[in-house]
Write an enzyme that holds these catalytic residues in place. Structure first.
Site, PDB file in Angstrom:
ATOM      1  N   GLU A 238       1.173   6.805  -6.602  1.00 24.72           N
ATOM      2  CA  GLU A 238       0.116   7.821  -6.645  1.00 24.72           C
ATOM      3  C   GLU A 238       0.729   9.223  -6.622  1.00 24.72           C
ATOM      4  O   GLU A 238       0.312  10.101  -7.388  1.00 24.72           O
ATOM      5  CB  GLU A 238      -0.809   7.615  -5.446  1.00 24.72           C
ATOM      6  CG  GLU A 238      -1.964   8.570  -5.324  1.00 24.72           C
ATOM      7  CD  GLU A 238      -2.774   8.311  -4.067  1.00 24.72           C
ATOM      8  OE1 GLU A 238      -3.008   9.264  -3.312  1.00 24.72           O
ATOM      9  OE2 GLU A 238      -3.146   7.137  -3.820  1.00 24.72           O
TER      10      GLU A 238
ATOM     11  N   LYS B 147       0.841  -1.208   0.000  1.00 25.08           N
ATOM     12  CA  LYS B 147       0.000   0.000   0.000  1.00 25.08           C
ATOM     13  C   LYS B 147       0.874   1.256   0.000  1.00 25.08           C
ATOM     14  O   LYS B 147       0.546   2.260  -0.647  1.00 25.08           O
ATOM     15  CB  LYS B 147      -0.922   0.000   1.232  1.00 25.08           C
ATOM     16  CG  LYS B 147      -1.762   1.271   1.403  1.00 25.08           C
ATOM     17  CD  LYS B 147      -2.624   1.566   0.187  1.00 25.08           C
ATOM     18  CE  LYS B 147      -3.737   2.563   0.464  1.00 25.08           C
ATOM     19  NZ  LYS B 147      -3.352   3.835   1.011  1.00 25.08           N
TER      20      LYS B 147
END
Length: 490
Positions: free
Chosen positions: A197, A190
């Site tokens: 991102e 993550k």
């Protein structure tokens, strides 16, 4: 004492927690809810949760007692001390075999530490990344669980039910959730997701500045460009929402809201953690590092405004071939985006090797195909690449991606050159190109660097005409001795 009727319990009724439990309930699960502020529980149960299968608890003891065994207790609280405090609040009421799940953005070493500590008490711990924001939590996020593998069969039916679904090659649907690996692997993946991102967002912002400054496109015109891009190779969530942002008008002024927003950006730490991990493993995460530092530079608003009156630069020259420049920027964004994912996967490979984790890289790509912030059409191609070669060293050498980078590089190079000549900063796009060129260069100038290190510090060097692993030292000035420094890499 409460009757155990809940299939799972969740602590932390902020935006993500509230939407995630509504998602669980909509898939047929009864959910116990608890929040440190008791009023929040009443507000939720009597508000968005009214008439639904929720069990509101006013204390940790009541909360734990309302969950069926083996209890599944999920937390969505702020990373750090709040997680340890929450675990401590429920631990006295848990029994051996119960499962504690941290669904927040926790630093992965903390997850490994907590898993080992709770295992000594017979409690199974899972660190699970959850991506997708508010909408994803409600309608289907990407979920990345890791930790105690014996907990997976217990939580799998719930997690895979509520996760986003992606199309598989056979035309069916698969959940964007699967077991990632041991210890802090779920939170590590993550974290890398969040690093990518950061990269994606910065790349899009640089593309926006190019089109705005060098073509003079208005927000309405930018909306048209990004809408078109989202139907091609750049099909992705972030490009899609960027088009929507350009089209949004400020209700008070009727003008594009994006033009009224201050140009300083914040961050919550996952980008920094990604860079820390990269430096630990010596993995060149150059694009993501530039994206993180670009946010830091944006925060220096007052300094930048003052500097703009002092520091000289070229006069912006508007590009005359509009369609060609838009096409070039599209290719620069596409190629740089591939580099961002390639660097992220290289970091995961380095982490897996160092910690002896078995990570399913193709499976991770599948988990990122739906629900999450970085979902992109070409994640399917990433899965295909790792399905063909699970030991793939770097995505850029996969035949598909190597061909795409080759196809895109002419426009990519024109964009970087044009930006440099016009003084438009492209830290992420230009660093992506530098990484590409560096990775494809068989002989870099590090031979001179090693000579310099040996000259001033006797750090030794290897030779082209000798086997790898043999180190040499030269008395460059005739005044030094024969003693060399110990050879090692941090």
């Amino acid at each position: 004492m409460a009757t155990a009727t809940a299939d799972i319990g969740l602590i932390g009724l902020a935006v993500m927690g509230e939407n995630l439990v509504l998602n669980m309930e909509s898939h047929g699960f009864t959910v116990a809810v608890y929040n440190r502020t008791a009023a929040k529980v009443d507000e939720f149960v009597n508000g968005r949760g009214k008439g639904k299968k929720f069990v509101g608890a006013k204390s940790p003891q009541e909360f734990v007692a309302s969950i069926k065994k083996p209890r599944k207790v999920m937390m969505l609280v702020k990373a750090g001390a709040a997680v340890d405090d929450t675990i401590a609040s429920v631990l006295p009421y848990l029994e051996k075999g119960d499962i504690v799940i941290d669904g927040g953005n926790t630093h992965f070493p903390d997850t490994t530490r907590r898993m080992k500590a709770l295992a000594e008490k017979g409690i199974r711990f899972v660190g699970s990344g959850v991506s997708g924001g508010e909408e994803g939590a409600l309608k289907g996020p990407s979920i990345m669980p890791g930790g105690d593998a014996t907990a997976w069969p217990e939580i799998k039916p719930i997690f895979q039910s509520i996760a986003a679904k992606a199309k598989d090659p056979a035309g069916g649907e698969v959940p964007c959730c699967d077991w990632v690996g041991p210890e802090g692997a779920g939170h590590f993946v993550k974290m890398v997701h969040n690093g990518i991102e950061y990269g994606d967002m910065q790349l899009i912002c640089e593309s926006y500045q190019l089109l705005k400054d060098l073509l003079g496109l208005t927000p309405d015109e930018l909306q048209q460009v990004f809408t078109k891009w989202n139907k091609g190779v750049l099909d992705s969530y972030l490009v899609e929402i960027t088009a929507e942002i350009f089209g949004y008008k400020d209700p008070d002024t009727g003008k594009p809201l994006v033009d009224a927003i201050l140009d300083t950006a914040g961050q919550k730490g996952t980008g920094k953690w990604t860079i820390d991990a990269a430096t630990e493993h010596g993995s060149p995460l150059t694009l993501i590092a530039e994206a993180v530092f670009s946010r830091c530079l944006s925060a220096l608003k007052d300094e930048r405004v003052a500097a703009s009156a002092v520091l000289a630069g070229p006069t912006l020259a508007k590009q005359t071939d509009r369609e060609q420049f838009i096409a070039d920027v599209e290719m620069a964004l596409y190629a740089s985006k591939i580099i961002s994912y390639a660097q992220g996967y290289a970091l995961m490979r380095a982490q897996a090797k160092a910690h002896k984790w078995e990570l399913n890289n193709g499976g991770i790509a599948l988990m990122w195909r739906g629900g999450c912030i970085i979902r992109s059409a070409f994640l399917g191609k990433i899965k295909e690449a790792f399905d063909k070669d699970p030991a793939l060293v770097n995505l850029v050498v996969d035949p598909f991606f190597a061909n795409e980078l080759g196809r895109a590089q002419a426009g990519w190079r024109r964009v970087v050159a044009t930006a440099a000549l016009n003084g438009v900063p492209l830290p992420a796009i230009s660093s992506a190109l530098a990484y590409y060129d560096g990775y494809r260069t068989a002989r870099l100038p590090a031979n001179l660097l090693q000579a310099q290190r040996d000259f001033f510090g006797a750090h030794t060097y290897e030779r082209l005409d000798k086997p790898r692993g043999q180190f040499f030292h030269t008395n460059w000035t005739g005044r030094g001795g024969t003693t060399s420094s110990t050879t090692y890499n941090v």
